[in-house]
Scaffold this motif. Structure first.
Motif: not given
Length: 148
Positions: A46, A49, A146
């Motif tokens: 991502e 992130a 994440t």
């Protein structure tokens, strides 16, 4: 002692890890040479992130083994394995094993005011690749898995 002899003296698990690192370093180098970065970015996690900076049970030793394999293989390969290639290879190896990492891209100016780029990989609170000089770079982009 020659590198083939040193390689054969390693425990089997380390030889396998080293061979896997060679394959991922080759894939990362090929990707960097032939693909636009926007395509590569799709496989880095991502965008903007960061993974947690806490240690995860059982992942520290694994992260250090992958780091060792990537750094060792990159020193002995006939192609260039600069910071981005090393960070990508280690990230992909750790992702396969369920470890969360963050790949950082940074920029800085050198002594002649030329722009320099650097990439490094963090897992937990440890920098696994690109640790040398990473603090002088300003982070411009991150890619991470994440927690779910």
């Amino acid at each position: 002692m020659s590198w083939p002899a040193r390689f054969m003296r390693l425990p089997r698990a380390r030889r396998r890890m080293l061979l896997e690192a060679v394959l991922w370093l080759g894939a990362a180098r090929l990707a960097v040479v032939i693909l636009p970065f926007k395509w590569i970015a799709l496989h880095l996690g991502e965008h903007m992130a960061q993974s947690p900076e806490v240690r995860r049970e059982g992942k520290d030793e694994l992260a250090y083994e992958v780091s060792w394999a990537v750094r060792t293989a990159s020193r002995n390969l006939p192609w260039q394995c600069k910071c981005l290639v090393q960070a990508m290879a280690a990230k992909w190896m750790l992702k396969r094993r369920g470890a969360h990492t963050t790949l950082y891209l940074g920029l800085a100016k050198d002594g002649k005011h030329n722009l320099c780029a650097h990439a490094w990989l963090r897992s937990g609170d440890a920098i696994l690749t690109g640790v040398r000089g990473h603090k002088r770079f300003t982070v411009v982009s991150t890619f991470a898995e994440t927690e779910e």
